[in-house]
Write a protein that holds these residues in place. Sequence first.
Motif, PDB file in Angstrom:
ATOM      1  N   HIS A   8       5.347  13.297  -2.465  1.00  0.00           N
ATOM      2  CA  HIS A   8       5.935  12.044  -1.272  1.00  0.00           C
ATOM      3  C   HIS A   8       4.275  12.941   0.070  1.00  0.00           C
ATOM      4  CE1 HIS A   8       7.527  11.381   2.687  1.00  0.00           C
ATOM      5  NE2 HIS A   8       7.264  10.480   1.930  1.00  0.00           N
ATOM      6  N   TRP A   9       4.103  11.582   0.962  1.00  0.00           N
ATOM      7  CA  TRP A   9       3.316  12.040   2.027  1.00  0.00           C
ATOM      8  C   TRP A   9       3.654  11.478   3.082  1.00  0.00           C
ATOM      9  CZ3 TRP A   9      -0.836  15.210   3.513  1.00  0.00           C
ATOM     10  CH2 TRP A   9      -1.197  14.166   4.927  1.00  0.00           C
ATOM     11  N   SER A  10       3.588  11.738   4.295  1.00  0.00           N
ATOM     12  CA  SER A  10       4.325  11.941   5.051  1.00  0.00           C
ATOM     13  C   SER A  10       3.053  11.261   6.110  1.00  0.00           C
ATOM     14  CB  SER A  10       5.517  12.993   5.757  1.00  0.00           C
ATOM     15  OG  SER A  10       5.522  12.406   7.386  1.00  0.00           O
ATOM     16  N   SER A  11       3.105  10.511   6.755  1.00  0.00           N
ATOM     17  CA  SER A  11       1.936   9.911   7.196  1.00  0.00           C
ATOM     18  C   SER A  11       1.807  10.199   9.268  1.00  0.00           C
ATOM     19  CB  SER A  11       1.871   8.305   7.483  1.00  0.00           C
ATOM     20  OG  SER A  11       3.033   7.771   7.567  1.00  0.00           O
ATOM     21  N   LEU A  12       3.733  10.124   8.846  1.00  0.00           N
ATOM     22  CA  LEU A  12       3.769  10.967  10.331  1.00  0.00           C
ATOM     23  C   LEU A  12       3.825  12.254  10.373  1.00  0.00           C
ATOM     24  CD1 LEU A  12       7.583   9.457  10.686  1.00  0.00           C
ATOM     25  CD2 LEU A  12       4.987   8.600  11.621  1.00  0.00           C
ATOM     26  N   PHE A 264      -0.023  -1.718   1.690  1.00  0.00           N
ATOM     27  CA  PHE A 264       0.517  -1.786   3.157  1.00  0.00           C
ATOM     28  C   PHE A 264       1.420  -0.835   3.672  1.00  0.00           C
ATOM     29  CE2 PHE A 264      -2.376  -5.008   2.153  1.00  0.00           C
ATOM     30  CZ  PHE A 264      -3.795  -4.746   3.680  1.00  0.00           C
ATOM     31  N   SER A 265       1.204  -0.360   4.721  1.00  0.00           N
ATOM     32  CA  SER A 265       3.068  -0.053   5.118  1.00  0.00           C
ATOM     33  C   SER A 265       3.995  -0.773   5.781  1.00  0.00           C
ATOM     34  CB  SER A 265       2.766   1.035   6.000  1.00  0.00           C
ATOM     35  OG  SER A 265       2.224   0.491   6.985  1.00  0.00           O
ATOM     36  N   PRO A 266       5.064  -0.690   5.510  1.00  0.00           N
ATOM     37  CA  PRO A 266       6.016  -1.942   6.218  1.00  0.00           C
ATOM     38  C   PRO A 266       5.296  -2.181   7.550  1.00  0.00           C
ATOM     39  CG  PRO A 266       7.446   0.100   4.858  1.00  0.00           C
ATOM     40  CD  PRO A 266       6.094   0.366   5.712  1.00  0.00           C
ATOM     41  N   ASP A 267       5.155  -1.561   8.565  1.00  0.00           N
ATOM     42  CA  ASP A 267       4.739  -2.111   9.000  1.00  0.00           C
ATOM     43  C   ASP A 267       3.361  -2.368   9.141  1.00  0.00           C
ATOM     44  OD1 ASP A 267       3.517  -0.104   9.638  1.00  0.00           O
ATOM     45  OD2 ASP A 267       4.283   1.073  11.433  1.00  0.00           O
ATOM     46  N   SER A 282      -7.379  11.938  -4.386  1.00  0.00           N
ATOM     47  CA  SER A 282      -6.950  12.030  -2.579  1.00  0.00           C
ATOM     48  C   SER A 282      -5.837  11.178  -2.959  1.00  0.00           C
ATOM     49  CB  SER A 282      -8.041  12.640  -2.067  1.00  0.00           C
ATOM     50  OG  SER A 282      -8.616  11.713  -2.107  1.00  0.00           O
ATOM     51  N   LEU A 283      -5.069  11.120  -1.469  1.00  0.00           N
ATOM     52  CA  LEU A 283      -5.065   9.297  -1.114  1.00  0.00           C
ATOM     53  C   LEU A 283      -5.052   9.134   1.047  1.00  0.00           C
ATOM     54  CD1 LEU A 283      -2.076   7.417  -1.821  1.00  0.00           C
ATOM     55  CD2 LEU A 283      -1.301   9.423   0.247  1.00  0.00           C
ATOM     56  N   LEU A 284      -6.643   8.074   0.567  1.00  0.00           N
ATOM     57  CA  LEU A 284      -6.824   7.726   2.196  1.00  0.00           C
ATOM     58  C   LEU A 284      -6.374   6.864   2.472  1.00  0.00           C
ATOM     59  CD1 LEU A 284     -10.361   6.924   0.244  1.00  0.00           C
ATOM     60  CD2 LEU A 284      -9.958   8.357   0.921  1.00  0.00           C
ATOM     61  N   GLN A 285      -6.166   7.084   3.856  1.00  0.00           N
ATOM     62  CA  GLN A 285      -5.329   6.050   5.349  1.00  0.00           C
ATOM     63  C   GLN A 285      -6.125   5.983   6.043  1.00  0.00           C
ATOM     64  OE1 GLN A 285      -2.102   8.214   6.819  1.00  0.00           O
ATOM     65  NE2 GLN A 285      -1.897   6.115   8.455  1.00  0.00           N
ATOM     66  N   TYR A 286      -6.004   3.765   6.352  1.00  0.00           N
ATOM     67  CA  TYR A 286      -6.874   3.372   6.917  1.00  0.00           C
ATOM     68  C   TYR A 286      -5.705   2.475   7.992  1.00  0.00           C
ATOM     69  CZ  TYR A 286     -10.512   4.106   3.698  1.00  0.00           C
ATOM     70  OH  TYR A 286     -12.135   4.590   3.606  1.00  0.00           O
ATOM     71  N   ASN A 287      -6.765   3.494   9.427  1.00  0.00           N
ATOM     72  CA  ASN A 287      -4.962   2.656  10.342  1.00  0.00           C
ATOM     73  C   ASN A 287      -5.690   1.107  10.887  1.00  0.00           C
ATOM     74  OD1 ASN A 287      -2.995   4.163   9.831  1.00  0.00           O
ATOM     75  ND2 ASN A 287      -4.608   5.844  11.745  1.00  0.00           N
ATOM     76  N   ARG A 288      -5.244   0.533  11.061  1.00  0.00           N
ATOM     77  CA  ARG A 288      -4.739  -0.876  11.302  1.00  0.00           C
ATOM     78  C   ARG A 288      -5.608  -1.138  12.856  1.00  0.00           C
ATOM     79  NH1 ARG A 288      -0.991  -6.058  10.893  1.00  0.00           N
ATOM     80  NH2 ARG A 288      -1.931  -7.751  12.303  1.00  0.00           N
TER      81      ARG A 288
END
Length: 299
Positions: A8-12, A264-267, A282-288
Amino acid sequence: MSHYSIIHWSSLSSKKTEVLNVSGHVAPREKHPGSLLEGFTQTQISTLAVRDNLLIAGGFQGELICKDLDRPGVSFCTRTTYDDNAITNAIEIYNGPSGSVHFTASNNDGGVRDFDMERFQLVKHFSYPWPVNHTSLSPDGKVIAIVGDNLDGMLVDSSTGKTISHLRGHLDFSFASAWHPNGYTLATGNQDKTSRVWDFRNLSKSVAVLKGNLGAIRSIRFTSDGQFMAMAEPADFVHVYDVKNGYEKEQEIDFFGEISGVSFSPDTDSLFIGIWDRTYGSLLQYNRCRNYSYLDSLM
């Protein structure tokens, strides 16, 4: 998923926590009818699904492992089939009409199986003459989109399995499907390097054909607000489309690595891309990016 470990990865907090390790022996701690109490050893995970506190992992030999993230250990283990062609290709978790938690498993043996997680029991089993690569349930829970090693996709009644309509237009086998939150738009991803968008109210032809660069479209997701759609190729490319502008505007995300999936994240603020390359996993995270010019002018 990395080296038999589900993380589990926490983006926060930017921290990772191991949720389940399947490199050794995994057996259920709870007793339920139909559960394999002997469990599994060194399960090769082929697909994952998470919703709320429920994690379900599917394996290459038809294994299903269910875990409540709030409790230690595994709740339920079963094998969908002992067929030689048993890969669990996709899992979807959803809430039934009564609010009970269900999940659907799609397998290479041609089976689409629905499990009731309140009772931990198989409640429906639909069979098809070709491997089922992916299924997705419409937002109202009445229709299942089914795609697999067949040129045509299918829409079937979720209660009976009766065919409602066929999706004709792709030139090869399909690997992905997704419903838009509006309940009548759906998309399918195919080995012909395209995703086709369909309108359930008129299925005579697709309303859009979106082309990839390298290979099959293997993962499709809509944002919860329905504004964007992402589709992933087997490697290197993820395409994000502006749904409200008729899929005419596209952002292409170009990187290096084989893609395990997108979400996508729920928000709707983040897009996550899984890279399963042995070297660059890896896990890549892109922000809107948002334009708050109106709000900025008030400050």
